[in-house]
Write an enzyme that holds these catalytic residues in place. Structure first.
Site, PDB file in Angstrom:
ATOM      1  N   LYS A 138     -38.510  68.753   3.962  1.00  0.00           N
ATOM      2  CA  LYS A 138     -38.264  68.191   5.587  1.00  0.00           C
ATOM      3  C   LYS A 138     -37.060  68.321   5.185  1.00  0.00           C
ATOM      4  O   LYS A 138     -36.251  69.427   5.521  1.00  0.00           O
ATOM      5  CB  LYS A 138     -38.059  66.689   5.690  1.00  0.00           C
ATOM      6  CG  LYS A 138     -37.057  65.634   4.207  1.00  0.00           C
ATOM      7  CD  LYS A 138     -36.395  65.010   5.018  1.00  0.00           C
ATOM      8  CE  LYS A 138     -34.962  65.829   5.707  1.00  0.00           C
ATOM      9  NZ  LYS A 138     -34.085  65.342   4.550  1.00  0.00           N
ATOM     10  N   ASP A 182     -32.684  63.396  10.664  1.00  0.00           N
ATOM     11  CA  ASP A 182     -32.701  63.534   9.362  1.00  0.00           C
ATOM     12  C   ASP A 182     -33.160  62.483   8.096  1.00  0.00           C
ATOM     13  O   ASP A 182     -33.746  62.541   7.177  1.00  0.00           O
ATOM     14  CB  ASP A 182     -31.246  63.370   8.911  1.00  0.00           C
ATOM     15  CG  ASP A 182     -31.248  63.975   7.428  1.00  0.00           C
ATOM     16  OD1 ASP A 182     -31.343  65.009   7.225  1.00  0.00           O
ATOM     17  OD2 ASP A 182     -30.086  63.067   7.175  1.00  0.00           O
ATOM     18  N   HIS A 240     -37.893  59.697   6.387  1.00  0.00           N
ATOM     19  CA  HIS A 240     -38.052  59.150   5.419  1.00  0.00           C
ATOM     20  C   HIS A 240     -38.473  57.357   6.164  1.00  0.00           C
ATOM     21  O   HIS A 240     -39.495  56.642   5.446  1.00  0.00           O
ATOM     22  CB  HIS A 240     -36.484  58.807   4.975  1.00  0.00           C
ATOM     23  CG  HIS A 240     -36.491  59.960   4.461  1.00  0.00           C
ATOM     24  ND1 HIS A 240     -37.078  60.495   3.598  1.00  0.00           N
ATOM     25  CD2 HIS A 240     -35.481  60.784   4.247  1.00  0.00           C
ATOM     26  CE1 HIS A 240     -36.441  62.046   3.489  1.00  0.00           C
ATOM     27  NE2 HIS A 240     -35.166  61.900   3.736  1.00  0.00           N
ATOM     28  N   GLU A 268     -25.496  54.426   4.441  1.00  0.00           N
ATOM     29  CA  GLU A 268     -25.012  55.459   4.107  1.00  0.00           C
ATOM     30  C   GLU A 268     -23.232  55.013   4.642  1.00  0.00           C
ATOM     31  O   GLU A 268     -22.841  54.897   5.234  1.00  0.00           O
ATOM     32  CB  GLU A 268     -25.325  56.096   4.120  1.00  0.00           C
ATOM     33  CG  GLU A 268     -26.169  56.444   3.947  1.00  0.00           C
ATOM     34  CD  GLU A 268     -27.661  57.941   3.514  1.00  0.00           C
ATOM     35  OE1 GLU A 268     -27.592  58.444   2.709  1.00  0.00           O
ATOM     36  OE2 GLU A 268     -27.147  58.528   4.562  1.00  0.00           O
ATOM     37  N   LYS A 303     -39.290  57.186  -4.242  1.00  0.00           N
ATOM     38  CA  LYS A 303     -38.034  56.056  -5.002  1.00  0.00           C
ATOM     39  C   LYS A 303     -38.547  54.427  -5.578  1.00  0.00           C
ATOM     40  O   LYS A 303     -39.817  54.149  -5.158  1.00  0.00           O
ATOM     41  CB  LYS A 303     -37.704  55.724  -3.746  1.00  0.00           C
ATOM     42  CG  LYS A 303     -36.752  56.960  -3.539  1.00  0.00           C
ATOM     43  CD  LYS A 303     -35.724  56.485  -2.338  1.00  0.00           C
ATOM     44  CE  LYS A 303     -34.938  57.050  -1.233  1.00  0.00           C
ATOM     45  NZ  LYS A 303     -33.286  56.949  -2.548  1.00  0.00           N
ATOM     46  N   ARG A 346     -31.513  85.397  -1.437  1.00  0.00           N
ATOM     47  CA  ARG A 346     -31.261  86.174  -0.754  1.00  0.00           C
ATOM     48  C   ARG A 346     -30.360  86.645  -1.792  1.00  0.00           C
ATOM     49  O   ARG A 346     -29.292  87.882  -1.468  1.00  0.00           O
ATOM     50  CB  ARG A 346     -30.041  86.116   0.902  1.00  0.00           C
ATOM     51  CG  ARG A 346     -31.575  85.295   1.532  1.00  0.00           C
ATOM     52  CD  ARG A 346     -32.069  86.243   2.520  1.00  0.00           C
ATOM     53  NE  ARG A 346     -31.926  86.501   3.764  1.00  0.00           N
ATOM     54  CZ  ARG A 346     -32.117  87.225   4.461  1.00  0.00           C
ATOM     55  NH1 ARG A 346     -32.640  88.394   4.275  1.00  0.00           N
ATOM     56  NH2 ARG A 346     -32.105  87.563   6.030  1.00  0.00           N
TER      57      ARG A 346
HETATM   58  C1  BG6 Z   1     -32.017  62.846   2.844  1.00  0.00           C
HETATM   59  C2  BG6 Z   1     -31.082  63.038   4.040  1.00  0.00           C
HETATM   60  O1  BG6 Z   1     -32.944  63.331   2.895  1.00  0.00           O
HETATM   61  O2  BG6 Z   1     -32.483  61.627   2.440  1.00  0.00           O
HETATM   62  C3  BG6 Z   1     -29.959  63.169   3.728  1.00  0.00           C
HETATM   63  O3  BG6 Z   1     -31.032  64.607   4.431  1.00  0.00           O
HETATM   64  C4  BG6 Z   1     -29.853  61.526   2.999  1.00  0.00           C
HETATM   65  O4  BG6 Z   1     -28.967  62.622   4.824  1.00  0.00           O
HETATM   66  C5  BG6 Z   1     -30.533  61.709   2.244  1.00  0.00           C
HETATM   67  O5  BG6 Z   1     -28.308  61.074   2.605  1.00  0.00           O
HETATM   68  C6  BG6 Z   1     -30.744  59.880   1.197  1.00  0.00           C
HETATM   69  O6  BG6 Z   1     -31.506  60.020   0.552  1.00  0.00           O
HETATM   70  P1  BG6 Z   1     -31.442  59.109  -0.899  1.00  0.00           P
HETATM   71  O7  BG6 Z   1     -32.304  59.566  -1.764  1.00  0.00           O
HETATM   72  O8  BG6 Z   1     -30.127  60.206  -2.234  1.00  0.00           O
HETATM   73  O9  BG6 Z   1     -30.224  58.332  -0.804  1.00  0.00           O
END
Ligand code: BG6
Length: 450
Positions: A133, A220, A225, A201, A167, A41
């Site tokens: 995602k 999220d 994940h 986290e 990962k 955009r």
């Molecule tokens: C992302 C989420 O997909 O994965 C985040 O949107 C999250 O909220 C993150 O912090 C964690 O993945 P990584 O690989 O950054 O530890």
């Protein structure tokens, strides 16, 4: 190898923070550098976009990849356009031919409109369509997205992205289980007591309120994940790791997961507190957060898998923001020995932990200790793989550009993952499960499973 990458949302945060640095990695590792056509955009011309891309690389890419930046930037071009408008999209893709990867680096609220526009203009034969995602907001939304995707390219040319699968420790689930004879015979309900899949986290919102407040921890992180990690731990041994087999085995595992009963769910959000040396304000008072949405920053679910291998074994999945300590691991807890010839209490059950930050594997064993010849001592065998700086996104992009979708989430997996959490989402929406609070920097809400 596909040599053109069309990034819809090529001027956005995801492109700057993750995609360009990952491409720089591939290029620095000697991989071919794709031409990039970014569509967005912002009112850039090619030169202005290249300057922006350079800034993003300077800010987010590893310094060790610097030698590849110029070549990467030279191959970028930019078009302004509304990606949900077929005519604008057609103009934006002008001059791009041959098979391409079209990557939707966009907010998920416009996936459907963008895919519809793509279906209308069609993409060159052999192209791949990649979608970020969260894939939809619920099961019917995901099913609708799948329907549109299938009108554009075949399933094996779609790529629903989940960087967690790439990962290193996650790929090590495959190495550990299927590269060794030792673990598979005990990888079942006869020997495993419980499995924990945890991604705690310390990070808070990090300026992502606009997106995060509409998603929350369940959408999220957990629904995608962490369920992918569960699928890799729980699936049956695949015959090979190709694009038809690996996603199919994961899909079987997800299909066997019982739809979670809301009483097996916990949700919470953080209030003001201190995480390490950072002070975080109350989540509900952050800019861009609507407290009425009651978005959770902590989600925990207890799941059961209804099949021969896993019957009765609880899998607890949990994730949270702004917690006091990072714990990111898959922990497999084995049952106690059936009989202990040692004096005193039973030896502690064995635990196998696959840690994701930092990467590693640890196995707790009880062994004869010093002194009394029949006393036990706990020992931990650890594996610390060589340090790796390859971002998971680089691995994902490499396979995607090779036209290989073995690390993609399949259509069935995407829908099943929503099915597993649909009763919980409904109960949370109806406020049937209380939204707890926890102080930033604490262990999480008082009432939790782990
Ligand atoms: C992302 C989420 O997909 O994965 C985040 O949107 C999250 O909220 C993150 O912090 C964690 O993945 P990584 O690989 O950054 O530890």
């Amino acid at each position: 190898m596909i040599d053109t990458l069309v990034i819809l949302g090529g001027d956005g945060d995801l492109t700057g923070r993750l995609l360009l640095p990952a491409l720089a990695h591939l290029a620095a590792d000697g991989g071919a550098i794709p031409n990039i056509r970014a569509v967005g955009r912002q009112d850039f011309d090619d030169d202005a976009y290249q300057a922006w891309a350079g800034e993003q690389l300077g800010e987010h890419a590893a310094a060790s990849t610097e030698k590849s930046w110029d070549a990467l930037i030279d191959g970028t071009s930019y078009r302004v356009g509304d990606v949900t408008d077929p005519a604008a999209l057609r103009t934006a893709l002008d001059g791009v031919d041959g098979p391409v990867v079209v990557y939707l680096a966009l907010p998920n609220t416009i996936f459907a409109a963008t895919l519809r526009a793509l279906a209308e203009i069609s993409v060159p034969e052999g192209s791949v369509v990649a979608v970020e995602k969260p894939f939809g907001v619920d099961r019917s939304d995901a099913a609708e997205l799948n329907k549109i995707l299938h009108r554009i390219v075949p399933e094996t040319s779609t790529f629903r992205i989940d960087h967690f699968i790439a990962k290193r420790t996650v790929l090590n689930v495959l190495g550990l289980r299927f590269g060794n004879r030792l673990f598979e015979p005990v990888w079942n309900h006869h020997h495993v007591e419980a499995v924990e899949i945890v991604y705690d986290e310390e990070l808070g919102l990090e300026g992502r309120a606009g997106y995060y407040d509409t998603a929350g921890a369940l959408r999220d992180m957990l629904q995608n994940h962490l369920l992918q990690l569960l699928a890799l731990v729980a699936m049956e041994p695949p015959q090979s790791f190709d694009a038809l087999t690996l996603p199919a085995r994961k899909a079987d595992a997800l299909r066997s997961v019982r739809t979670v009963d809301p009483v097996d769910s916990i949700r919470a959000r953080y209030t003001a507190g201190t995480v390490g040396d950072r002070t975080l304000g109350d989540y509900a008072e952050q800019d861009g957060v609507d407290p009425e949405r009651t978005t959770e920053t902590y989600a925990e679910l207890r799941l059961y898998i209804d099949n021969w291998r896993w019957t009765g074994v609880p899998f607890v999945l949990r994730t949270g923001k702004a917690l006091g300590a990072v714990r990111k691991e898959i922990c497999v807890r084995f049952k106690p020995v059936p009989h202990s010839p040692f004096e005193g209490p039973h030896p502690d059950p064995n635990e196998l932990r696959l840690t994701l930050d930092t990467d590693g594997i640890a196995l707790d064993l009880d062994l004869n200790g010093e002194g009394d010849p029949f006393d036990l001592e706990r020992h931990t065998f650890t594996v610390e793989p060589h340090e790796s700086t390859v971002p998971a996104y680089a691995t994902v992009l490499r396979t995607m550009l090779a036209g290989d979708s073995s690390l993609s989430i399949s259509d069935i997996e995407a829908e099943q993952s929503w099915r597993i959490v649909e009763d919980v989402l409904a109960a949370w929406d109806n406020n049937e499960i209380a939204l707890q609070e926890y102080e930033a920097g604490s262990d999480g809400p008082d009432d939790r499973f782990l």
